[in-house]
Design a protein around this motif. Structure first.
Motif, PDB file in Angstrom:
ATOM      1  N   ALA A 109     -11.304  21.387 -73.758  1.00 44.90           N
ATOM      2  CA  ALA A 109      -9.993  21.865 -73.334  1.00 44.90           C
ATOM      3  C   ALA A 109      -9.572  23.067 -74.168  1.00 44.90           C
ATOM      4  O   ALA A 109      -8.853  23.947 -73.697  1.00 44.90           O
ATOM      5  N   MET A 110     -10.007  23.128 -75.409  1.00 47.74           N
ATOM      6  CA  MET A 110      -9.625  24.230 -76.281  1.00 47.74           C
ATOM      7  C   MET A 110     -10.290  25.532 -75.856  1.00 47.74           C
ATOM      8  O   MET A 110      -9.793  26.610 -76.158  1.00 47.74           O
ATOM      9  N   THR A 111     -11.401  25.483 -75.149  1.00 37.94           N
ATOM     10  CA  THR A 111     -12.084  26.705 -74.713  1.00 37.94           C
ATOM     11  C   THR A 111     -11.450  27.295 -73.463  1.00 37.94           C
ATOM     12  O   THR A 111     -11.787  28.405 -73.078  1.00 37.94           O
ATOM     13  N   ASP A 112     -10.527  26.577 -72.838  1.00 41.86           N
ATOM     14  CA  ASP A 112      -9.880  27.060 -71.628  1.00 41.86           C
ATOM     15  C   ASP A 112      -8.609  27.848 -71.928  1.00 41.86           C
ATOM     16  O   ASP A 112      -7.812  28.101 -71.029  1.00 41.86           O
ATOM     17  N   ALA A 113      -8.392  28.213 -73.188  1.00 43.90           N
ATOM     18  CA  ALA A 113      -7.188  28.949 -73.570  1.00 43.90           C
ATOM     19  C   ALA A 113      -7.186  30.314 -72.886  1.00 43.90           C
ATOM     20  O   ALA A 113      -8.239  30.928 -72.701  1.00 43.90           O
ATOM     21  N   PRO A 114      -6.002  30.810 -72.506  1.00 48.54           N
ATOM     22  CA  PRO A 114      -5.944  32.136 -71.875  1.00 48.54           C
ATOM     23  C   PRO A 114      -6.345  33.210 -72.888  1.00 48.54           C
ATOM     24  O   PRO A 114      -6.223  33.019 -74.095  1.00 48.54           O
ATOM     25  N   PRO A 115      -6.832  34.344 -72.406  1.00 50.83           N
ATOM     26  CA  PRO A 115      -7.220  35.411 -73.324  1.00 50.83           C
ATOM     27  C   PRO A 115      -6.001  35.953 -74.070  1.00 50.83           C
ATOM     28  O   PRO A 115      -4.879  35.892 -73.564  1.00 50.83           O
ATOM     29  N   ASP A 116      -6.239  36.482 -75.237  1.00 53.35           N
ATOM     30  CA  ASP A 116      -5.141  37.037 -76.014  1.00 53.35           C
ATOM     31  C   ASP A 116      -4.671  38.352 -75.391  1.00 53.35           C
ATOM     32  O   ASP A 116      -5.403  38.991 -74.626  1.00 53.35           O
ATOM     33  N   PRO A 117      -3.442  38.799 -75.700  1.00 56.97           N
ATOM     34  CA  PRO A 117      -2.900  40.027 -75.105  1.00 56.97           C
ATOM     35  C   PRO A 117      -3.772  41.259 -75.337  1.00 56.97           C
ATOM     36  O   PRO A 117      -3.880  42.114 -74.464  1.00 56.97           O
ATOM     37  N   ALA A 118      -4.421  41.353 -76.487  1.00 57.97           N
ATOM     38  CA  ALA A 118      -5.272  42.521 -76.756  1.00 57.97           C
ATOM     39  C   ALA A 118      -6.450  42.567 -75.784  1.00 57.97           C
ATOM     40  O   ALA A 118      -6.836  43.647 -75.317  1.00 57.97           O
ATOM     41  N   THR A 119      -7.012  41.403 -75.455  1.00 55.02           N
ATOM     42  CA  THR A 119      -8.122  41.346 -74.502  1.00 55.02           C
ATOM     43  C   THR A 119      -7.653  41.770 -73.116  1.00 55.02           C
ATOM     44  O   THR A 119      -8.341  42.517 -72.416  1.00 55.02           O
ATOM     45  N   ILE A 120      -6.482  41.304 -72.735  1.00 54.70           N
ATOM     46  CA  ILE A 120      -5.924  41.674 -71.424  1.00 54.70           C
ATOM     47  C   ILE A 120      -5.662  43.174 -71.369  1.00 54.70           C
ATOM     48  O   ILE A 120      -6.009  43.841 -70.388  1.00 54.70           O
ATOM     49  N   LYS A 121      -5.063  43.730 -72.426  1.00 56.99           N
ATOM     50  CA  LYS A 121      -4.792  45.169 -72.458  1.00 56.99           C
ATOM     51  C   LYS A 121      -6.086  45.973 -72.376  1.00 56.99           C
ATOM     52  O   LYS A 121      -6.143  46.990 -71.683  1.00 56.99           O
ATOM     53  N   ALA A 122      -7.115  45.526 -73.087  1.00 60.62           N
ATOM     54  CA  ALA A 122      -8.399  46.233 -73.046  1.00 60.62           C
ATOM     55  C   ALA A 122      -8.986  46.201 -71.634  1.00 60.62           C
ATOM     56  O   ALA A 122      -9.527  47.200 -71.152  1.00 60.62           O
ATOM     57  N   ALA A 123      -8.881  45.060 -70.964  1.00 62.24           N
ATOM     58  CA  ALA A 123      -9.389  44.940 -69.596  1.00 62.24           C
ATOM     59  C   ALA A 123      -8.609  45.856 -68.656  1.00 62.24           C
ATOM     60  O   ALA A 123      -9.199  46.522 -67.784  1.00 62.24           O
ATOM     61  N   MET A 124      -7.293  45.911 -68.820  1.00 60.26           N
ATOM     62  CA  MET A 124      -6.471  46.781 -67.971  1.00 60.26           C
ATOM     63  C   MET A 124      -6.819  48.251 -68.215  1.00 60.26           C
ATOM     64  O   MET A 124      -6.902  49.037 -67.263  1.00 60.26           O
ATOM     65  N   ARG A 125      -7.035  48.628 -69.480  1.00 61.28           N
ATOM     66  CA  ARG A 125      -7.434  50.014 -69.785  1.00 61.28           C
ATOM     67  C   ARG A 125      -8.776  50.344 -69.133  1.00 61.28           C
ATOM     68  O   ARG A 125      -8.965  51.426 -68.585  1.00 61.28           O
ATOM     69  N   ALA A 126      -9.713  49.401 -69.184  1.00 63.28           N
ATOM     70  CA  ALA A 126     -11.025  49.628 -68.576  1.00 63.28           C
ATOM     71  C   ALA A 126     -10.900  49.786 -67.061  1.00 63.28           C
ATOM     72  O   ALA A 126     -11.559  50.647 -66.460  1.00 63.28           O
ATOM     73  N   MET A 127     -10.060  48.964 -66.434  1.00 62.98           N
ATOM     74  CA  MET A 127      -9.856  49.076 -64.982  1.00 62.98           C
ATOM     75  C   MET A 127      -9.210  50.416 -64.637  1.00 62.98           C
ATOM     76  O   MET A 127      -9.598  51.066 -63.657  1.00 62.98           O
ATOM     77  N   ALA A 128      -8.217  50.838 -65.428  1.00 64.61           N
ATOM     78  CA  ALA A 128      -7.554  52.116 -65.180  1.00 64.61           C
ATOM     79  C   ALA A 128      -8.540  53.273 -65.345  1.00 64.61           C
ATOM     80  O   ALA A 128      -8.525  54.229 -64.567  1.00 64.61           O
ATOM     81  N   ALA A 129      -9.406  53.191 -66.351  1.00 62.05           N
ATOM     82  CA  ALA A 129     -10.414  54.236 -66.559  1.00 62.05           C
ATOM     83  C   ALA A 129     -11.398  54.276 -65.391  1.00 62.05           C
ATOM     84  O   ALA A 129     -11.794  55.355 -64.937  1.00 62.05           O
ATOM     85  N   ALA A 130     -11.796  53.111 -64.895  1.00 57.86           N
ATOM     86  CA  ALA A 130     -12.720  53.059 -63.752  1.00 57.86           C
ATOM     87  C   ALA A 130     -12.063  53.664 -62.514  1.00 57.86           C
ATOM     88  O   ALA A 130     -12.715  54.403 -61.750  1.00 57.86           O
ATOM     89  N   GLN A 131     -10.777  53.379 -62.298  1.00 55.98           N
ATOM     90  CA  GLN A 131     -10.077  53.961 -61.158  1.00 55.98           C
ATOM     91  C   GLN A 131      -9.990  55.477 -61.312  1.00 55.98           C
ATOM     92  O   GLN A 131     -10.242  56.214 -60.356  1.00 55.98           O
TER      93      GLN A 131
END
Length: 150
Positions: free
Chosen positions: A64-86
């Motif tokens: 159950a502990m491995t199902d924790a949501p990603p931290d905000p820094a991980t989410i921001k990095a993913a959003m930056r990568a998506m924006a760069a790809a677009q």
């Protein structure tokens, strides 16, 4: 933040985050919600299993502990990568503004040379293009018209 499972009229189920239940309701009433799979704007809350916390004196299982949501820094990095790809995808694309549906149809019919374009259209018009077999896809992030960028 609150997470809801949402369902479109085509039975696609997806997850969305909102600031509150009121924020969800306001976005739904304003027609701002759409299915990420098919673009359907008829979106409602889906039945979802509640996330009930364990008793205070028990430890959660290791799995159950491995199902924790990603931290905000991980989410921001993913959003930056998506924006760069677009941005990379749009670098070779022509902005056609509100003429997008007409240009896409003309390219599909062979009346204009095919090439990457992007612009603006309504959800209903986008659905109509898809129904006609014209290959279109929504962009994950808004695009400003070139004339508004300084």
């Amino acid at each position: 933040m609150i997470v809801f499972d949402l369902r479109c009229s085509q039975a696609h189920v997806f997850e969305a985050w909102f600031g509150s239940s009121a924020a969800y309701q306001e976005q739904r009433e304003r027609g701002l919600l759409s299915c990420p799979f098919c673009g359907d704007g008829d979106v409602v809350k889906a039945v979802m299993a509640p996330n009930v916390a364990a008793k205070g004196n028990t430890r959660p299982a290791a799995s159950a502990m491995t199902d924790a949501p990603p931290d905000p820094a991980t989410i921001k990095a993913a959003m930056r990568a998506m924006a760069a790809a677009q941005a990379k995808a749009l670098a070779g694309s022509e902005w056609v503004g509100t003429a997008f549906p007409e240009r896409a149809r003309a390219m599909h019919a062979g009346e204009l040379p095919a090439g990457p374009i992007h612009g603006q259209t309504s959800l209903a018009e986008a659905k109509s293009l898809i129904d006609e077999g014209v290959a279109v896809a929504p962009l994950p992030f808004p695009v400003l018209p070139p004339e508004t960028i300084n």
